[in-house]
Design an enzyme around this catalytic site. Structure first.
Site, PDB file in Angstrom:
ATOM      1  N   PRO A  41       0.677  -1.174  -0.067  1.00  0.00           N
ATOM      2  CA  PRO A  41      -0.279   0.084  -0.009  1.00  0.00           C
ATOM      3  C   PRO A  41       0.810   1.200  -0.135  1.00  0.00           C
ATOM      4  O   PRO A  41       1.854   1.464   0.775  1.00  0.00           O
ATOM      5  CB  PRO A  41      -0.833  -0.124   1.295  1.00  0.00           C
ATOM      6  CG  PRO A  41      -0.853  -1.630   1.378  1.00  0.00           C
ATOM      7  CD  PRO A  41       0.413  -2.185   1.008  1.00  0.00           C
ATOM      8  N   CYS A  42       0.374   2.267  -0.948  1.00  0.00           N
ATOM      9  CA  CYS A  42       1.099   3.331  -0.902  1.00  0.00           C
ATOM     10  C   CYS A  42       0.898   4.566  -0.497  1.00  0.00           C
ATOM     11  O   CYS A  42       1.273   5.772  -0.956  1.00  0.00           O
ATOM     12  CB  CYS A  42       1.556   3.480  -2.478  1.00  0.00           C
ATOM     13  SG  CYS A  42       0.216   3.602  -3.539  1.00  0.00           S
ATOM     14  N   GLN A  43      -0.419   4.654   0.072  1.00  0.00           N
ATOM     15  CA  GLN A  43      -0.876   5.567   0.408  1.00  0.00           C
ATOM     16  C   GLN A  43      -0.117   6.825   1.358  1.00  0.00           C
ATOM     17  O   GLN A  43       0.096   7.990   1.193  1.00  0.00           O
ATOM     18  CB  GLN A  43      -2.100   5.810   1.344  1.00  0.00           C
ATOM     19  CG  GLN A  43      -3.221   5.161   0.389  1.00  0.00           C
ATOM     20  CD  GLN A  43      -3.366   3.543   0.732  1.00  0.00           C
ATOM     21  OE1 GLN A  43      -2.527   2.956   0.950  1.00  0.00           O
ATOM     22  NE2 GLN A  43      -4.638   2.854   0.788  1.00  0.00           N
ATOM     23  N   TYR A  62       3.092   7.246   0.961  1.00  0.00           N
ATOM     24  CA  TYR A  62       3.969   7.824   0.315  1.00  0.00           C
ATOM     25  C   TYR A  62       3.539   8.753  -0.824  1.00  0.00           C
ATOM     26  O   TYR A  62       4.500   9.532  -1.473  1.00  0.00           O
ATOM     27  CB  TYR A  62       4.981   6.721  -0.491  1.00  0.00           C
ATOM     28  CG  TYR A  62       5.652   5.559   0.377  1.00  0.00           C
ATOM     29  CD1 TYR A  62       6.203   5.773   1.476  1.00  0.00           C
ATOM     30  CD2 TYR A  62       5.071   3.986  -0.056  1.00  0.00           C
ATOM     31  CE1 TYR A  62       6.820   4.647   2.501  1.00  0.00           C
ATOM     32  CE2 TYR A  62       5.760   3.251   0.952  1.00  0.00           C
ATOM     33  CZ  TYR A  62       6.399   3.372   1.899  1.00  0.00           C
ATOM     34  OH  TYR A  62       6.833   2.358   2.705  1.00  0.00           O
TER      35      TYR A  62
END
Length: 536
Positions: A132-134, A136
């Site tokens: 999951p990239c939220q 960054y």
């Protein structure tokens, strides 16, 4: 035998679709897809079921399901489909696993058992996925009012360690890890997190000391190494060397993502890099979809400021619900068009085309239609002749004031070749500005963004599930934001890929995915590593 794949944080399956499509599914086979979200999991399960059949032997019941516009009836058809083919369904159910990695409900022992069972002792396999990239995300960091430093207490910052742990425990031959561009600039306590992730991926034993984890060479897919050390480890001049700009590889979208390719250190084959392709424009891939109109929801009638208990003033807005119909929509849009074309600067603009044929109304979960066109540059990728139409192609219901802004923005873009900024809305009419306290602050100057027809689209993100303001269709006669199917075309999902759940969930799935056509090209590089080193 196909090369086994384990897919982590799978989303709706973009990476997996690309790998599974390579060589018509004969090069790779997904053994396990892990995803925590319920609707994404259902999409994965249905697509896994689809892949259990040869391309020309997919049951007609699958297409009947895709052609059903009613979501409740579609659910019933899916149950009947799975009952009719129990063996294929059992495999799909086993492959697509709804599981939260890093959560208390599924400790490492349970996850490890599922992976071992899926691999059945195979030592040479591929791990894919995007933690999951939220945390960054550049947009998310801006909203949280910091530019670089992340909150080290945010568990999402460290979810890559779940990916790393599986590498340390199961030793894939190759891994492909995807994340957002913001990863390159993110810091924790002043230290670039990308440097730490790269170090950990090269040597998972640094973090997981009790495992006998192998080391990995980590490669860029777009740039050749500037140098190698004495052990053959590649090094690069700049972290941005790991950035893939999807529009350079035949994807009709300016999507920039970090993708890392790891190769186990005992494998001597060095990967090639992706070959650039001719740019594909937005209109080329969505212009052959059936034209539809926006739907009407409500109209803004006023607002007032009311103090709360602490004395802070808040805005309360009032709306009136509208009954949607083609006649009301035509009347409304025609009035907006005439009003806008009387504005100085638009008076010489050619007349807006008549509103579209109301037979299509505001679209549907399925529309019989001959698409894609043979002129579509990705026609062979999108097309399934048995489908005989377009799924997930239904417009949102919009606030009438937003429709006027959409129409103005698309006409402006048609005239000037770019979408207007907020100060330009104000210049042409104060009523075009949204009722928003930051409307003229400059913070959201591109709040309403028309997608340009003769360029690749801007990045499709999960935010498309919110309001569609950043994804306005370039055609003023349709006066709407993009549909799920248009977003899926931009993301290069085949037309027979069905996104499960209500429309908001469908949008969210599409926005979070890796473009399958890009993943397909990565699969070619990975397969070559296996062919040259492991499958001789």
């Amino acid at each position: 035998m196909p090369i086994p794949i384990i897919d982590l944080f799978a989303g709706p399956g973009g990476l997996g679709e690309g790998f599974s499509s390579f060589k018509n599914g004969k090069a790779f086979k997904i053994k396990l897809s892990i995803e925590k979200e319920a609707t994404e999991h259902k999409t994965l399960e249905l697509r896994s079921f689809f892949r259990q059949f040869e391309k020309d032997k997919v049951p007609e019941k699958y297409y009947e399901l895709m052609r059903e516009p009613d979501l409740k009836k579609r659910e019933d058809l899916k149950k009947e489909l799975f009952r009719s083919f129990p063996r294929q369904y059992e495999y799909a159910k086993k492959e697509a696993w709804q599981c939260t990695l890093g959560g208390d409900e599924f400790p490492p022992e349970i996850v490890n058992t599922r992976i071992k069972d899926a691999l059945k002792g195979e030592k040479n396999w591929v791990l894919i996925g995007g933690p999951p990239c939220q945390a960054y995300s550049l947009v998310g960091r801006s909203r949280r009012q910091w530019k670089e430093n992340l909150d080290k207490k945010d568990h999402r910052v460290h979810l890559y360690k779940e990916y790393l742990r599986i590498i340390a425990d199961h030793h894939p031959s190759v891994f492909v890890m995807e994340n957002v561009k913001g990863l390159l600039s993110s810091k924790v306590d002043g230290t670039h997190i990308f440097d730490k992730i790269l170090r950990d991926l090269r040597n998972p034993g640094i973090v997981f000391k009790k495992r006998k984890a192998p080391k990995y060479r980590v490669f860029s897919l777009t740039t050749k190494p500037s140098t190698f050390d004495g052990k053959g480890n590649p090094f690069y001049d700049n972290p941005s060397d790991f950035l893939i700009k999807a529009e350079n590889y035949g994807v009709p979208q300016k999507r920039h993502r970090v993708i890392l390719l790891g190769v186990r250190s005992d494998i001597k084959e060095f990967p090639v890099i992706l070959s650039q392709k001719e740019s594909v424009n937005l209109k080329d891939v969505i212009g052959d979809l059936p034209p539809i109109r926006s739907a009407l929801s409500k109209t803004f009638i006023g607002s007032e400021r009311t103090p709360n208990k602490t004395g802070v003033s808040k805005i309360k807005r009032y709306y009136k619900s509208l009954t949607d119909s083609p006649e009301e929509w035509k009347k409304l849009v025609k009035g907006f068009a005439e009003e806008i074309q009387r504005i100085n600067g638009f008076s010489s603009q050619k007349k807006i085309p008549s509103p579209v044929n109301s037979d299509f109304d505001a679209g549907s979960e399925f529309i019989p239609f001959n698409s894609p066109s043979i002129k579509n540059p990705l026609v062979d990728w999108y097309r399934d002749e048995r489908l005989k139409g377009v799924s997930n192609h239904q417009s949102r219901s919009h606030l009438t004031q937003d429709l006027k802004r959409y129409l103005f923005a698309s006409l402006y873009t048609q005239k000037y070749g770019r979408f207007p900024k907020m100060d330009e809305y104000a210049k042409y009419g104060r009523e075009l500005l949204p009722e928003h306290q930051n409307a003229e602050s400059g913070k959201f100057s591109d709040r309403f963004r028309v997608q340009l027809p003769n360029e690749p689209a801007t990045t499709v993100t999960s935010h498309i599930s919110k309001d569609g303001h950043y994804f306005i269709h370039y055609d003023p006669s349709q006066c709407r934001s993009l549909t799920v199917r248009e977003a899926a075309r931009i993301q290069t999902f085949p037309d027979n890929y069905l996104f499960w759940g209500p429309r908001t969930h469908q949008y969210h799935q599409v926005g979070n995915a890796v473009p399958p056509f890009l993943a397909y090209q990565i699969a070619e590089i990975v397969e070559k590593i296996f062919y040259e080193s492991l499958l001789k």
